[in-house]
Design a protein around this motif. Sequence first.
Motif, PDB file in Angstrom:
ATOM      1  N   LEU B  21       3.328   3.798   7.747  1.00 58.92           N
ATOM      2  CA  LEU B  21       3.800   4.156   6.397  1.00 58.92           C
ATOM      3  C   LEU B  21       4.922   3.226   5.937  1.00 58.92           C
ATOM      4  N   VAL B  22       5.840   2.940   6.858  1.00 60.01           N
ATOM      5  CA  VAL B  22       6.959   2.041   6.523  1.00 60.01           C
ATOM      6  C   VAL B  22       6.424   0.677   6.118  1.00 60.01           C
ATOM      7  N   ILE B  23       5.466   0.178   6.913  1.00 60.00           N
ATOM      8  CA  ILE B  23       4.901  -1.143   6.600  1.00 60.00           C
ATOM      9  C   ILE B  23       4.194  -1.082   5.243  1.00 60.00           C
ATOM     10  N   GLY B  24       3.405  -0.033   5.043  1.00 59.34           N
ATOM     11  CA  GLY B  24       2.669   0.121   3.774  1.00 59.34           C
ATOM     12  C   GLY B  24       3.602   0.178   2.579  1.00 59.34           C
ATOM     13  N   LEU B  25       4.631   1.008   2.685  1.00 56.71           N
ATOM     14  CA  LEU B  25       5.578   1.149   1.565  1.00 56.71           C
ATOM     15  C   LEU B  25       6.323  -0.158   1.298  1.00 56.71           C
ATOM     16  N   SER B  26       6.673  -0.847   2.377  1.00 57.03           N
ATOM     17  CA  SER B  26       7.392  -2.126   2.217  1.00 57.03           C
ATOM     18  C   SER B  26       6.506  -3.140   1.519  1.00 57.03           C
ATOM     19  N   VAL B  27       5.242  -3.216   1.958  1.00 59.59           N
ATOM     20  CA  VAL B  27       4.314  -4.175   1.346  1.00 59.59           C
ATOM     21  C   VAL B  27       4.117  -3.841  -0.133  1.00 59.59           C
ATOM     22  N   MET B  28       3.954  -2.512  -0.400  1.00 60.21           N
ATOM     23  CA  MET B  28       3.774  -2.096  -1.799  1.00 60.21           C
ATOM     24  C   MET B  28       4.980  -2.476  -2.650  1.00 60.21           C
ATOM     25  N   ALA B  29       6.154  -2.259  -2.073  1.00 60.84           N
ATOM     26  CA  ALA B  29       7.384  -2.577  -2.817  1.00 60.84           C
ATOM     27  C   ALA B  29       7.472  -4.066  -3.098  1.00 60.84           C
ATOM     28  N   MET B  30       7.037  -4.857  -2.102  1.00 59.69           N
ATOM     29  CA  MET B  30       7.120  -6.313  -2.276  1.00 59.69           C
ATOM     30  C   MET B  30       6.076  -6.827  -3.268  1.00 59.69           C
ATOM     31  N   MET B  31       4.887  -6.185  -3.235  1.00 51.14           N
ATOM     32  CA  MET B  31       3.760  -6.692  -4.025  1.00 51.14           C
ATOM     33  C   MET B  31       3.677  -6.077  -5.419  1.00 51.14           C
ATOM     34  N   ARG B  32       4.567  -5.151  -5.718  1.00 49.99           N
ATOM     35  CA  ARG B  32       4.453  -4.411  -6.989  1.00 49.99           C
ATOM     36  C   ARG B  32       4.383  -5.354  -8.202  1.00 49.99           C
ATOM     37  N   ASP B  33       5.206  -6.409  -8.141  1.00 56.00           N
ATOM     38  CA  ASP B  33       5.270  -7.310  -9.294  1.00 56.00           C
ATOM     39  C   ASP B  33       4.323  -8.506  -9.179  1.00 56.00           C
ATOM     40  N   HIS B  34       3.539  -8.534  -8.098  1.00 57.72           N
ATOM     41  CA  HIS B  34       2.633  -9.661  -7.918  1.00 57.72           C
ATOM     42  C   HIS B  34       1.541  -9.610  -8.990  1.00 57.72           C
ATOM     43  N   PRO B  35       1.246 -10.745  -9.654  1.00 54.39           N
ATOM     44  CA  PRO B  35       0.283 -10.698 -10.774  1.00 54.39           C
ATOM     45  C   PRO B  35      -1.097 -10.201 -10.376  1.00 54.39           C
ATOM     46  N   ILE B  36      -1.558 -10.584  -9.175  1.00 55.69           N
ATOM     47  CA  ILE B  36      -2.917 -10.156  -8.766  1.00 55.69           C
ATOM     48  C   ILE B  36      -2.935  -8.631  -8.577  1.00 55.69           C
ATOM     49  N   VAL B  37      -1.911  -8.134  -7.869  1.00 55.74           N
ATOM     50  CA  VAL B  37      -1.833  -6.683  -7.630  1.00 55.74           C
ATOM     51  C   VAL B  37      -1.686  -5.944  -8.969  1.00 55.74           C
ATOM     52  N   ALA B  38      -0.860  -6.507  -9.833  1.00 58.06           N
ATOM     53  CA  ALA B  38      -0.640  -5.869 -11.137  1.00 58.06           C
ATOM     54  C   ALA B  38      -1.939  -5.800 -11.941  1.00 58.06           C
ATOM     55  N   ARG B  39      -2.812  -6.826 -11.759  1.00 58.08           N
ATOM     56  CA  ARG B  39      -4.087  -6.834 -12.493  1.00 58.08           C
ATOM     57  C   ARG B  39      -5.055  -5.802 -11.912  1.00 58.08           C
ATOM     58  N   ILE B  40      -5.026  -5.687 -10.585  1.00 56.87           N
ATOM     59  CA  ILE B  40      -5.955  -4.746  -9.927  1.00 56.87           C
ATOM     60  C   ILE B  40      -5.513  -3.302 -10.161  1.00 56.87           C
ATOM     61  N   LEU B  41      -4.223  -3.070  -9.944  1.00 60.71           N
ATOM     62  CA  LEU B  41      -3.713  -1.698 -10.050  1.00 60.71           C
ATOM     63  C   LEU B  41      -3.527  -1.309 -11.518  1.00 60.71           C
ATOM     64  N   PRO B  42      -3.791  -0.054 -11.853  1.00 56.23           N
ATOM     65  CA  PRO B  42      -3.505   0.381 -13.223  1.00 56.23           C
ATOM     66  C   PRO B  42      -2.004   0.367 -13.465  1.00 56.23           C
ATOM     67  N   PRO B  43      -1.586   0.201 -14.723  1.00 56.97           N
ATOM     68  CA  PRO B  43      -0.134   0.179 -14.981  1.00 56.97           C
ATOM     69  C   PRO B  43       0.479   1.522 -14.591  1.00 56.97           C
ATOM     70  N   PRO B  44       1.658   1.510 -14.027  1.00 56.56           N
ATOM     71  CA  PRO B  44       2.267   2.768 -13.573  1.00 56.56           C
ATOM     72  C   PRO B  44       2.569   3.695 -14.745  1.00 56.56           C
ATOM     73  N   ALA B  45       2.416   4.998 -14.478  1.00 54.22           N
ATOM     74  CA  ALA B  45       2.614   5.989 -15.553  1.00 54.22           C
ATOM     75  C   ALA B  45       4.046   6.009 -16.101  1.00 54.22           C
ATOM     76  N   PRO B  46       5.067   6.083 -15.231  1.00 53.27           N
ATOM     77  CA  PRO B  46       6.419   6.120 -15.799  1.00 53.27           C
ATOM     78  C   PRO B  46       6.779   4.749 -16.367  1.00 53.27           C
ATOM     79  N   VAL B  47       7.314   4.754 -17.563  1.00 51.87           N
ATOM     80  CA  VAL B  47       7.609   3.479 -18.216  1.00 51.87           C
ATOM     81  C   VAL B  47       9.116   3.238 -18.298  1.00 51.87           C
ATOM     82  N   THR B  48       9.836   3.791 -17.340  1.00 52.25           N
ATOM     83  CA  THR B  48      11.270   3.494 -17.299  1.00 52.25           C
ATOM     84  C   THR B  48      11.520   2.493 -16.171  1.00 52.25           C
ATOM     85  N   HIS B  49      12.564   1.736 -16.344  1.00 54.56           N
ATOM     86  CA  HIS B  49      12.875   0.707 -15.348  1.00 54.56           C
ATOM     87  C   HIS B  49      14.345   0.812 -14.955  1.00 54.56           C
ATOM     88  N   GLU B  50      14.581   0.999 -13.673  1.00 57.05           N
ATOM     89  CA  GLU B  50      15.956   1.019 -13.163  1.00 57.05           C
ATOM     90  C   GLU B  50      16.267  -0.357 -12.590  1.00 57.05           C
TER      91      GLU B  50
END
Lengths: 265, 322
Positions: B21-50
């Motif tokens: 889980l730690v590895i998965g969450l870390s990879v997700m956190a790192m890849m969130r802004d990656h253009p390929i991942v962003a194209r594959i994944l639907p845009p996230p529901a919450p539209v706020t940015h911290e």
Amino acid sequence: MHAQGVRRLYAGRMTRMALWLVRALLVMAVPLALWRLAYPLTDWAALALIPLGAAIWLGFYRPLLGRRRAELAVAIRPESRLGFWLTGRLGAALGATAGVVIGLPVLAWAGLRSQGLVLGLLLALCVLSGLLAIMAERGLGRSLTAPYARVMGQRIGSGAAAMIGLIPLVWLNWAVIPVPHGITGMGLPEAVSAVIAQLPARGTWLDEALGGFAALDTAKLWLAAQYRGAAWVGLVFSLDAALVAFVTARSFVAVLDFTRQDGAT
Amino acid sequence: MKRGGLFIRSFWVAILLMAALVIGLSVMAMMRDHPIVARILPPPAPVTHEIPETRLGQMIHDAGEAAYAAQTSRLDGLLEAAFAPVYAGIPAYADFHYSVLGEYSELGAAALGQMGEGMETRLFPQLGAGLERVAADLDQGFVATFRDHLEGQISDELAASGAKVTLGEMTQHIQQDAVSRIAVTAPVAVAITLTAQPAVKAAAALMAKKMATKIAGKAAAKGAVKATGVGGGAASGAAICSPGGPIASVLCGAGAAAVIWFGTDAAIVNIDEYFNRDEFEADLRMMIDENRAEVKQGLLAALNARREATEDFTFREAAGAD
């Protein structure tokens, strides 16, 4: 031939020791890492701390029980009925519970809020405390019986490692970790509210508990920041912040004891 | 034994699952802004940015630097405006200085030890108010630049995060807190009452001290010239009016002495002005320049204190700084 056997024996010992340390590091670091990553998303992240709590509890309980039994074996006659009641389990369980009640929240808070540099240093401290505890236990084992050597070795090893780790931790808090300048112009309630506002506001008991830690830490930082011109105030604050080294080292040695007893099975 | 074995196996399975889980969450956190991942994944529901705290801290620091730079670049212009009446008043002060009345006023003030106050009211009458305006202007400018720069940086960050993203609550809180805090922390207006205005008083006192020495020297030199002139004039006056009797003789003698006294004064003042006025004005200008430089240093220090109030510190630095 004989020298080769000794070398093999030595290498085997080293490998075993390295395996114990790696297992203990996994048990310590993985739950805390998951807690750190998942807590901003959900309170269920606290479940990750259960295995760590169990490992710490057992790591305290077993050595304490062993020493208590050794004491009772000397104190109570074998034919006495007292032996049925006085097993040493209650005292050991209370000691282990105290270890978890103190250690787990401190580790959880440090794991959640500490900067990467501090976390790296605490991991290094874990390895050092593990090595020193094993060495102290072996050294004491030549003079003391096993239950005593185990408990005393763990205490001496973790204490010595914490004292060593204290120096770089004090330095980090004193000279490296920045204090937000804004805190100098705020009142105490304002500063505490600002830090609590940075935690996820889910209104659960976990929020309340972490809010308590946040308030305590912020109050200490605020007070030190008000008198920042006096070097001793900053040093006392840094020393206080570095005391986490003792809890970390002692908890890791307990986890190491747990993995040494059960890790191979 | 079996129960213990089950516990241990479950324990290690839990640790391994958590590691995954730690590895998965870390990879997700790192890849969130990656253009390929962003194209594959639907845009996230919450539209706020911290914005992460460390990044926001850097932005606040940058805004402080920008506000400091903007105000220091305005400082010379503002000071020029504040000191303009002082420089413009130099000829008028020189006129006063090179007059019989001015000379006696200065001599009297020097004798009473009030020359600094006199000079302050004559030469720097509006400087105190002018410097207060400069300080208020710098304070307003600092806060405005700080706020605008911070808002600009946050807007850029938001724009980079996506078109419909709004600022997270926590980031908003920190932003508002930083702006409201900077508005009340270490104002230049407070610093100016502690540094610049006393500097004006000190400058007036210093200038008065230098002038008093000159005036005393001049008075002594004139005394010797006037003593013989007045004595001779009084005797001549008395002699001319002697046919009118002793009283007329005394009055004429005194009148002639007074005319010669002030006449000599006027003549000496005019000669002094002819030879020394330019040098006197240059001296005044130089002393005002020095004072202006001192005031500028005070204002720069006050602005620097405001800039530092946006920066974080370590306890070591804080202890070493004091």
